[in-house]
Motif scaffolding. Structure first.
Motif, short mmCIF file in Angstrom:
data_model
loop_
_atom_site.label_atom_id
_atom_site.label_comp_id
_atom_site.label_asym_id
_atom_site.label_seq_id
_atom_site.Cartn_x
_atom_site.Cartn_y
_atom_site.Cartn_z
N ARG A 1 0.80 -1.31 0.14
CA ARG A 1 -0.01 -0.09 0.11
C ARG A 1 0.88 1.46 0.03
NH1 ARG A 1 -3.66 -1.35 5.03
NH2 ARG A 1 -1.55 -1.44 5.85
N ARG A 2 2.30 1.17 -0.10
CA ARG A 2 3.01 2.15 0.12
C ARG A 2 4.16 2.34 -0.77
NH1 ARG A 2 4.48 4.35 5.82
NH2 ARG A 2 2.40 4.70 6.64
N GLY A 3 3.68 2.02 -2.07
CA GLY A 3 4.73 1.90 -3.47
C GLY A 3 5.57 3.01 -3.43
N CYS A 4 4.78 4.06 -3.45
CA CYS A 4 5.58 5.62 -3.74
C CYS A 4 6.55 5.62 -2.62
CB CYS A 4 4.57 6.78 -3.79
SG CYS A 4 5.34 8.26 -3.89
N GLU A 5 6.23 5.51 -1.28
CA GLU A 5 6.95 5.78 -0.02
C GLU A 5 8.27 4.71 -0.26
OE1 GLU A 5 3.85 5.46 0.17
OE2 GLU A 5 3.03 7.06 1.48
N PHE A 6 8.09 3.37 -0.69
CA PHE A 6 8.91 2.49 -0.76
C PHE A 6 9.93 3.04 -1.80
CE2 PHE A 6 10.22 -1.79 -2.03
CZ PHE A 6 10.80 -2.39 -0.97
N ARG A 7 9.27 3.15 -2.84
CA ARG A 7 10.37 3.50 -3.96
C ARG A 7 11.44 4.75 -3.39
NH1 ARG A 7 5.86 2.25 -6.90
NH2 ARG A 7 5.41 4.45 -6.98
N THR A 8 10.75 5.81 -2.80
CA THR A 8 11.70 6.70 -2.25
C THR A 8 12.64 6.31 -1.38
OG1 THR A 8 9.71 8.25 -2.55
CG2 THR A 8 11.53 9.08 -1.13
N LEU A 9 12.12 5.48 -0.38
CA LEU A 9 13.30 5.07 0.62
C LEU A 9 14.23 4.15 -0.05
CD1 LEU A 9 14.00 4.60 3.68
CD2 LEU A 9 12.24 2.70 3.64
N THR A 10 13.84 3.26 -0.93
CA THR A 10 14.88 2.49 -1.61
C THR A 10 15.87 3.33 -2.42
OG1 THR A 10 13.52 1.82 -3.38
CG2 THR A 10 13.57 0.15 -1.84
N GLY A 11 15.25 4.29 -2.94
CA GLY A 11 16.21 5.33 -3.81
C GLY A 11 17.13 6.16 -2.86
N LEU A 12 16.47 6.73 -1.81
CA LEU A 12 17.71 7.22 -0.69
C LEU A 12 18.76 6.21 -0.09
CD1 LEU A 12 14.86 9.26 1.02
CD2 LEU A 12 16.59 10.04 -0.40
N LEU A 13 18.32 4.96 0.24
CA LEU A 13 19.19 3.99 0.57
C LEU A 13 20.38 3.57 -0.39
CD1 LEU A 13 16.61 1.56 2.42
CD2 LEU A 13 18.65 3.28 3.47
N ALA A 14 19.65 3.41 -1.72
CA ALA A 14 21.04 2.88 -2.64
C ALA A 14 21.75 4.37 -2.88
CB ALA A 14 19.99 3.11 -4.03
N GLY A 15 21.12 5.59 -2.65
CA GLY A 15 21.92 6.71 -3.05
C GLY A 15 23.09 6.85 -1.55
N ALA A 16 23.02 6.35 -0.64
CA ALA A 16 23.51 6.48 0.62
C ALA A 16 24.73 5.44 0.43
CB ALA A 16 22.80 6.00 1.74
N ARG A 17 24.32 4.11 -0.31
CA ARG A 17 25.50 3.34 -0.91
C ARG A 17 26.44 3.86 -1.74
NH1 ARG A 17 24.85 -2.49 -3.53
NH2 ARG A 17 26.97 -3.44 -2.63
N GLU A 18 26.08 4.55 -2.40
CA GLU A 18 26.83 5.21 -3.22
C GLU A 18 27.70 6.37 -2.94
OE1 GLU A 18 24.33 6.04 -6.63
OE2 GLU A 18 24.13 3.65 -7.01
N GLY A 19 27.36 6.56 -1.54
CA GLY A 19 28.11 8.01 -0.97
C GLY A 19 27.36 9.27 -1.06
N ARG A 20 26.10 9.46 -1.42
CA ARG A 20 25.21 10.65 -1.44
C ARG A 20 24.42 10.49 0.06
NH1 ARG A 20 23.69 8.46 -6.53
NH2 ARG A 20 21.56 8.19 -5.86
N GLY A 21 24.50 11.97 0.60
CA GLY A 21 23.84 11.96 1.76
C GLY A 21 22.42 12.47 1.60
N ASP A 22 21.66 12.18 2.39
CA ASP A 22 20.24 12.64 2.39
C ASP A 22 19.51 12.42 3.68
OD1 ASP A 22 17.87 13.84 1.13
OD2 ASP A 22 18.40 12.84 -0.81
N ALA A 23 18.19 12.99 3.94
CA ALA A 23 17.49 12.79 5.19
C ALA A 23 16.19 12.35 4.72
CB ALA A 23 17.53 13.85 5.93
N LEU A 24 15.73 11.47 5.62
CA LEU A 24 14.19 11.13 5.74
C LEU A 24 13.55 11.16 6.88
CD1 LEU A 24 12.03 9.43 4.02
CD2 LEU A 24 13.17 7.43 4.94
#
Length: 60
Positions: free
Chosen positions: A6-29
């Protein structure tokens, strides 16, 4: 897994942020909501994806 479906949009946003963190990009959620609506399930499912944190998920 129903809460995540039921949270597809939130899930995509979260996985995108986590993937970015793995690549060295910082962000907040900020993930908030009423108790029992699936915040923990959403994070657990995202961390368990091998494409986000490799074969060990976010537990390595």
């Amino acid at each position: 897994m129903t809460a995540v479906r039921r949270r597809g949009c939130e899930f995509r946003t979260l996985t995108g942020l986590l993937a970015g963190a793995r690549e060295g990009r910082g962000d907040a959620l900020v993930l908030r909501g009423e108790p029992g609506i699936g915040e923990t399930a959403l994070i657990s499912a995202a961390l368990a994806r091998p494409d986000v944190f490799g074969d060990e998920g976010g537990r390595g």
